[in-house]
Motif scaffolding. Structure first.
Motif, PDB file in Angstrom:
ATOM      1  N   PRO A 104      17.579  13.343  32.928  1.00 42.16           N
ATOM      2  CA  PRO A 104      17.508  12.638  31.636  1.00 42.16           C
ATOM      3  C   PRO A 104      17.381  11.131  31.840  1.00 42.16           C
ATOM      4  CG  PRO A 104      19.385  14.139  31.731  1.00 42.16           C
ATOM      5  CD  PRO A 104      18.822  14.072  33.115  1.00 42.16           C
ATOM      6  N   SER A 140      17.834   7.379  30.095  1.00 47.45           N
ATOM      7  CA  SER A 140      18.478   6.693  28.965  1.00 47.45           C
ATOM      8  C   SER A 140      17.892   5.305  28.793  1.00 47.45           C
ATOM      9  CB  SER A 140      19.985   6.622  29.209  1.00 47.45           C
ATOM     10  OG  SER A 140      20.216   6.018  30.467  1.00 47.45           O
ATOM     11  N   TYR A 187      13.677  13.142  26.491  1.00 46.71           N
ATOM     12  CA  TYR A 187      13.947  14.205  25.517  1.00 46.71           C
ATOM     13  C   TYR A 187      14.610  15.424  26.161  1.00 46.71           C
ATOM     14  CZ  TYR A 187      10.470  11.283  23.281  1.00 46.71           C
ATOM     15  OH  TYR A 187       9.794  10.199  22.786  1.00 46.71           O
ATOM     16  N   ASN A 237      17.536  16.160  27.294  1.00 41.30           N
ATOM     17  CA  ASN A 237      18.846  16.647  26.840  1.00 41.30           C
ATOM     18  C   ASN A 237      18.714  17.522  25.593  1.00 41.30           C
ATOM     19  OD1 ASN A 237      20.488  15.655  28.821  1.00 41.30           O
ATOM     20  ND2 ASN A 237      20.736  13.640  27.831  1.00 41.30           N
ATOM     21  N   HIS A 259      17.330  20.864  26.501  1.00 38.43           N
ATOM     22  CA  HIS A 259      18.365  21.776  27.020  1.00 38.43           C
ATOM     23  C   HIS A 259      19.134  22.407  25.860  1.00 38.43           C
ATOM     24  CE1 HIS A 259      17.384  20.491  30.927  1.00 38.43           C
ATOM     25  NE2 HIS A 259      18.191  19.461  31.041  1.00 38.43           N
ATOM     26  N   THR A 260      19.424  21.596  24.836  1.00 37.73           N
ATOM     27  CA  THR A 260      20.176  22.106  23.683  1.00 37.73           C
ATOM     28  C   THR A 260      19.408  23.231  22.991  1.00 37.73           C
ATOM     29  OG1 THR A 260      21.074  19.903  23.352  1.00 37.73           O
ATOM     30  CG2 THR A 260      21.272  21.420  21.504  1.00 37.73           C
ATOM     31  N   GLU A 276      16.326  25.605  34.226  1.00 34.45           N
ATOM     32  CA  GLU A 276      15.369  24.514  34.359  1.00 34.45           C
ATOM     33  C   GLU A 276      14.278  25.002  35.303  1.00 34.45           C
ATOM     34  OE1 GLU A 276      17.383  21.039  35.694  1.00 34.45           O
ATOM     35  OE2 GLU A 276      18.841  21.130  34.065  1.00 34.45           O
TER      36      GLU A 276
END
Lengths: 487, 196
Positions: A387, A389, A405, A407, A410-411, A431
């Motif tokens: 990820p 930031s 994007y 994260n 993954h959700t 992944e």
């Protein structure tokens, strides 16, 4: 003596030598490509291999008739009897005349027999088929295309002026051409569709989409759209409509907000733009989705000549992914979610173009559908990128556009896995390095559907398709608040 | 006016060009047929000299869809790049031999491994490795992560890996697994843990 006189002229001799070499080169390249005859009938369309004998083109007679009914052939010495749906034809090897329904027919060249199969000249197909089938048969001889009982698919072409303009092609039946693009040219090749046109050229008074050309050769029809900018095609109306529009480029992107909060002019590009490599086009931003707009791009992987994994004897991944993608789109729409498919027919679409289209559409979620035979149940994949930031920047690197994007991806993947588990479908989220997830500037997941207990018939099961699709749709609906957060 | 002997020469040349053309055509067809039938399984590198050493291989097992660590004895040279290549060749040998836990086509091999600044490895594979690889997300991922984790387990310090085919970039291995980017060894190792 004429030859001797011709050879005595040095220019003419040189020309003859050059022509001989050119002829040989052309002959070699011609031999490398297989020739086909395409037959289009109301109930089916098919292609037959053409073989050359004594400089004439031949096809197998039983192979020609079999897809249209029950056909058989039997021989007694050099005499052949061919039956189709009770209609009898009599032919003799080496003879160019025969009888069908008791009436003489001219084959235009002698019947030949190869590997125990009677072969008839391509030039005689109109006569033979019309006599056997007792129907109207039109043959486009130079293009080797045969139309039985007015089986042609007509189309209309309408340029809708606008900014940018779009070319709408409406066909009289669903079509599935192989599509390729090169610069400002978009070519559609119809191998199995009986597309015909009375016009060879359509000119439009527009610089962006200037013309449409129709051509047919070697059993296929081609439509080539020429324009002043890269073009792409999309399907709608169950494959009956093809809309050609300008491919999304940076210039074609919706502009960034014109002013910053302070009232100063904003940067020309929106944050989060992913840039395609080596000038092959740019992908548009996925950031700053307008509130209330929640678009899911569903991608049926593979297509056209790119068949994907072989899932069974006659089952390709591209067909299974299209069926599941359609189900998923339907389930999403049933839940009030706007969903679009990148391909809704058996068409080839490069991976980079898929990513560009998803980015240009400002998708909230990119969902690519795959199928496999390793294990059972469903695997849900998200990118392996770490990820990022980093603060918003004008452009994102193409190969790592997904990092910002990942994260939320993954959700979504975990949510889909959870919903599938609730429906007792074995599922896991992982992944994995699935192309083109890394190029998507939005949440992106890949779904790999496997056949339960290794039974590939389940791929066709409406129940299985619906179970998977509804789980995916419920998870996407549940993830909506997270996906709509400003990124 | 061309003399008679020159006319005959030109005529013979024309005939010769025709015969040569047909000969080339028939040879071309033969070669294409041969290419279709026979996979190129020639070794891509000479045998290396070195000492037999124990190495860790991360092997994919298709039946269970898992990766498992195993040890093997491989002759390893001193040069780090050659060591890396021999370790990966030992792994692919496991896949090419029959029966195989994760079958790869004959001719699947490592042409070279290039190490840069001690932390970047570029693996150059043969065309057969990619051209004949089975298609599917999971099966392609198993191949890639087993190679990268095997490399990382035996060549300390590698943090990023890139895979080439015949010295060139390729978009995917067999339609799914991404070969355009650089693989992060730590992320691959985490995936291997999940696949064990």
């Amino acid at each position: 003596m004429r030859i001797s006189r011709a050879l005595s002229n040095p220019r003419l001799a040189g020309l003859l030598l050059a022509l001989a070499v050119l002829w040989l080169g052309a002959d070699i390249s011609r031999s490398a490509e297989e020739k086909h005859v395409s037959v289009y009938a109301p109930q089916t369309s098919y292609r037959l291999a053409v073989v050359e004998r004594d400089h004439r083109e031949y096809v197998a007679l039983v192979g020609l008739l079999e897809p249209l009914g029950t056909a058989s052939a039997s021989s007694s010495g050099a005499d052949w009897t061919v039956r189709w749906n009770g209609v009898e034809g009599r032919f003799t090897e080496g003879k160019s005349q025969g009888k069908i329904r008791g009436t003489k027919v001219d084959l235009s060249a002698p019947l030949v027999v190869e590997n125990g199969r009677p072969m008839v000249p391509v030039r005689s197909l109109a006569t033979l088929l019309s006599r056997f089938l007792d129907a109207r048969v039109d043959v486009h001889e130079s293009a080797r295309r045969v139309f039985v009982a007015n089986a042609g698919a007509r189309f209309t072409a309408e340029l809708k002026k606008g900014d940018p303009p779009v070319l709408v092609l409406n066909f009289s039946m669903p079509v599935s051409p192989a599509i390729s693009t090169e610069g400002g040219r978009l070519k559609m090749v119809f191998a199995r569709d009986p597309v015909v046109s009375a016009n060879e050229n359509f000119s439009f008074d527009d610089k962006t989409i200037s013309s449409l050309a129709y051509d047919e050769s070697s059993g296929t029809a081609e439509l080539t759209v020429s324009g002043g900018a890269p073009l792409l095609a999309s399907f709608s109306n169950a494959g009956r409509t093809i809309t050609v529009s300008v491919a999304p480029t940076q210039a074609a992107c919706p502009p960034a907000p014109p002013t910053s909060p302070s009232g100063e002019p904003a940067a020309p590009a929106s944050p989060g733009t992913a840039v395609a490599p080596s000038g092959q086009g740019t992908a548009t931003p996925g950031a700053e989705l307008p509130r209330g707009r929640y678009l899911v791009v569903v991608d049926a992987s593979h297509g056209g000549g790119e068949r994907g994994a072989a899932l069974g004897k006659d089952l390709s991944e591209k067909d299974v992914t299209l069926a599941f993608a359609r189900r998923i789109r339907g389930e999403l729409q049933n839940r009030g979610i706007t969903a679009v498919m990148l391909r809704d027919a058996d068409t080839a679409l490069p991976l980079q173009q898929r990513a560009e289209m998803a980015n240009a559409a400002h998708a909230a979620l990119f969902l690519t559908v795959h199928a496999g035979t390793m294990g059972s149940g469903v695997r849900v994949y998200s990118s392996m990128l770490a990820p990022s930031s980093e603060a918003k920047v004008a452009f994102l690197p193409w190969e790592t556009a997904q990092a910002r994007y990942v994260n939320v991806s993954h959700t979504v993947a975990d949510g889909i896995t959870l919903e599938l588990g609730r429906r007792r479908v074995p599922a896991e989220s992982l992944e994995a390095p699935v192309r083109p997830l890394n190029n998507i500037a939005a949440a992106a997941v890949a779904i790999e559907v496997n056949a339960p207990a290794g039974d590939t018939r389940a791929f066709h099961s409406p129940n299985y398709q619906l179970t998977v699709a509804s789980a995916v749709a419920d998870a996407v609906l549940a993830a909506r608040p997270r996906l709509e957060e400003p990124r | 006016m061309i003399p008679r002997h020159a006319q005959i020469t030109i005529a013979l040349l024309l005939v010769g060009a025709c015969i040569l053309g047909f000969y080339v055509l028939s040879e071309k067809k033969k070669a294409e047929e041969q290419q279709r039938r026979v996979a190129d399984n020639r070794p891509v590198a000479p045998p290396v000299a070195g000492t037999p050493q124990r190495v860790a291989l991360v092997i994919a097992y298709d039946d269970e869809g898992v990766l498992r660590r195993r040890t093997a004895t491989v002759v390893l040279p001193e040069d780090p790049a050659l060591r890396a290549r021999e370790v990966l060749r030992a792994l692919l040998n496991e896949y090419v031999k029959k029966p195989s836990p994760h079958p790869l086509a004959e001719g699947s091999d490592i042409k070279d491994v290039y190490l840069f600044q001690g932390n970047l490895a570029i693996i150059d594979t043969t065309a057969a490795f990619a051209d004949a690889h089975r298609s599917g997300i999971y099966v392609e991922s198993l191949t890639i992560v087993s190679m990268i984790d095997t490399l990382a387990a035996n060549v300390p310090g590698i943090t990023r890996v890139k895979i080439l085919v015949e010295g060139k970039e390729r978009e995917t291995l067999a339609g799914h697994a991404d070969l355009m980017g650089f693989y992060d060894v730590a992320a691959v190792h985490e995936l291997v843990k999940e696949m064990q």
